[in-house]
Scaffold this motif. Structure first.
Motif, PDB file in Angstrom:
ATOM      1  N   CYS A 264      34.456  54.243  36.454  1.00  0.00           N
ATOM      2  CA  CYS A 264      34.056  52.966  37.056  1.00  0.00           C
ATOM      3  C   CYS A 264      33.788  53.156  38.544  1.00  0.00           C
ATOM      4  O   CYS A 264      34.617  53.690  39.271  1.00  0.00           O
ATOM      5  CB  CYS A 264      35.128  51.899  36.848  1.00  0.00           C
ATOM      6  SG  CYS A 264      34.653  50.320  37.583  1.00  0.00           S
ATOM      7  N   ASP A 266      32.998  50.673  40.767  1.00  0.00           N
ATOM      8  CA  ASP A 266      33.046  49.455  41.584  1.00  0.00           C
ATOM      9  C   ASP A 266      33.956  49.651  42.794  1.00  0.00           C
ATOM     10  O   ASP A 266      34.558  50.699  42.979  1.00  0.00           O
ATOM     11  CB  ASP A 266      33.460  48.244  40.731  1.00  0.00           C
ATOM     12  CG  ASP A 266      34.895  48.342  40.241  1.00  0.00           C
ATOM     13  OD1 ASP A 266      35.735  48.968  40.909  1.00  0.00           O
ATOM     14  OD2 ASP A 266      35.185  47.779  39.162  1.00  0.00           O
ATOM     15  N   CYS A 269      37.735  50.523  41.801  1.00  0.00           N
ATOM     16  CA  CYS A 269      38.012  51.815  41.138  1.00  0.00           C
ATOM     17  C   CYS A 269      37.413  53.006  41.882  1.00  0.00           C
ATOM     18  O   CYS A 269      37.936  54.111  41.800  1.00  0.00           O
ATOM     19  CB  CYS A 269      37.488  51.789  39.704  1.00  0.00           C
ATOM     20  SG  CYS A 269      38.173  50.430  38.731  1.00  0.00           S
ATOM     21  N   LEU A 274      39.184  54.302  34.220  1.00  0.00           N
ATOM     22  CA  LEU A 274      39.894  53.075  33.825  1.00  0.00           C
ATOM     23  C   LEU A 274      41.241  53.390  33.180  1.00  0.00           C
ATOM     24  O   LEU A 274      42.077  52.498  33.007  1.00  0.00           O
ATOM     25  CB  LEU A 274      39.022  52.257  32.861  1.00  0.00           C
ATOM     26  CG  LEU A 274      37.712  51.716  33.456  1.00  0.00           C
ATOM     27  CD1 LEU A 274      36.881  51.042  32.370  1.00  0.00           C
ATOM     28  CD2 LEU A 274      38.011  50.722  34.581  1.00  0.00           C
ATOM     29  N   HIS A 295      39.888  44.772  38.874  1.00  0.00           N
ATOM     30  CA  HIS A 295      38.775  45.603  38.390  1.00  0.00           C
ATOM     31  C   HIS A 295      37.702  44.719  37.736  1.00  0.00           C
ATOM     32  O   HIS A 295      36.508  44.907  37.975  1.00  0.00           O
ATOM     33  CB  HIS A 295      39.260  46.652  37.389  1.00  0.00           C
ATOM     34  CG  HIS A 295      38.210  47.023  36.394  1.00  0.00           C
ATOM     35  ND1 HIS A 295      37.152  47.871  36.682  1.00  0.00           N
ATOM     36  CD2 HIS A 295      37.995  46.594  35.115  1.00  0.00           C
ATOM     37  CE1 HIS A 295      36.360  47.955  35.631  1.00  0.00           C
ATOM     38  NE2 HIS A 295      36.838  47.203  34.669  1.00  0.00           N
TER      39      HIS A 295
HETATM   40 ZN   LIG Z   1      36.559  49.112  38.244  1.00  0.00          ZN
END
Ligand SMILES: [Zn+2]
Length: 361
Positions: A264, A266, A269, A274, A295
């Protein structure tokens, strides 16, 4: 989550918020958490009395009275008092949300009553429509007619045990509704990532829940008898699959040597797996749940930014669904069969301006 302009057709502005995707939080969020979410994402909705208390101390927050939630349901007569109006005015919300109880299929008088709620006040107001999914099918014509006649911005909450968009025809019904009442703004309240698809198709905004409970208009769940071993782990948005998966199920992707599915990128993260949310959930459930929520917000924002900034967001949303379905199909070869959920299939079947529907796998 500020969204670059995507207006393909005229739409009335909705005072109080900009067009885009925003978080819908749980009422038990802490004040400092709410503050940081609003800093990061501009605005957020919090539900219920607890939410109203929090919103009073954090500018920019909206309050969903959420009286359609069964556990919170209050006697019918309370609908005639302005308790929730006063509470929101006292909190200084940028946009007032109405306190509509559940609107059952075919109950036109309940729909009309909801659409007339607080129609004489001067503040920007959003009519909350907690509708059963039949309104997007057999009831669609009536729904369009009544909303057009009322001429007010509306926030749709789909009431369902799990996901109202799983019902056959619900996605196309929703998009037909959005197009038919335009230029009136339509908002999806308490939604999952389908809100990104809806905004790509000209919904004004979507409030996406940070946990499973805040992603759908809740109705009582029927649990199978003897269902003692309930899975308490939170579900997380898995960007590669464009769907939510419970953290208890994530380790299977590592086992079949597909760690790519768990990556991930983003802002929470930052390229990590994850699996760390799954690990934390096993040692500390509350902290694991909170990390899952954070998240989910960040990952939804990333998805929304990418889709809604595209030349045609409808194509970008369809391509995202198609890629997710492709990943799900490819996992079947490794012995992991994930269901392609019905809401997901409907978005695929819809196609987009540049893509006819092509079967997956
Ligand atoms: Zn994330």
């Amino acid at each position: 989550m500020k969204i670059t302009p995507l207006v393909l057709a005229p739409q009335l502005p909705l005072d109080g918020i900009t067009s885009g995707i925003f978080p819908y939080l749980g009422g038990s969020v802490r004040a400092d958490q709410l503050r940081s979410v609003v800093m990061a994402y501009e605005s957020a909705v919090v539900p219920g009395r607890q939410g109203a208390k929090l919103a009073a101390n954090v500018p920019g927050v909206l309050i969903d009275p959420a009286v359609y939630v069964p556990a919170r349901a209050e006697p019918e007569t309370l609908f005639d008092y302005d308790d929730w109006l006063k509470r929101q005015q006292a909190a200084g919300v940028p946009l007032i949300l109405t306190d509509t109880p559940r609107i059952r299929n075919r109950d036109i008088s309940a729909l009309r009553k909801a659409l007339a709620r607080w129609d004489t006040i001067d503040e920007p107001t959003l009519v909350v429509l907690p509708i059963e999914p039949g309104w997007l099918r057999e009831g669609l014509r009536d729904l369009i007619e009544e909303v057009r006649a009322a001429g007010r911005p509306v926030a749709v909450v789909l009431l369902h045990q799990y996901n109202g968009l799983d019902i056959k025809g619900a996605v196309s019904g929703l998009l037909t509704f959005i197009a038919a009442v335009r230029p009136l703004p339509v908002v999806l309240l308490r939604s999952d990532i389908s809100a990104v698809g809806a905004v790509a198709h000209q919904a004004f905004a979507g409030f996406v829940g940070w946990s499973a409970h805040s992603r759908h208009g809740p109705l009582p769940m029927r649990r199978p008898e003897g269902d003692d071993e309930r899975d308490e782990s939170p579900s997380v948005l898995v960007p590669a699959l464009n769907d939510y998966v419970k953290t208890s199920k994530l380790s299977v992707f590592a086992r079949i040597r597909r760690p790519d599915v768990l990556r991930c990128d983003d802002r929470v993260c930052r390229g990590d797996s994850l699996l760390r949310i799954a690990d934390l959930t096993e040692t500390d459930l509350p902290d694991g749940r909170m990390l899952a929520c954070l998240h989910n917000l960040a990952s939804t924002e990333q998805l929304a930014r990418r889709v809604l900034a595209a030349a045609d967001p409808r194509d970008a949303w369809w391509e995202t669904c198609h890629a997710g379905a492709g990943s799900i199909a490819s996992l079947a070869g490794s012995g992991v069969s994930l269901p392609l959920r019905r809401w997901f299939r409907q978005w695929l079947e819809l196609g987009s301006p540049a893509h006819d529907y092509r079967p997956v796998g």
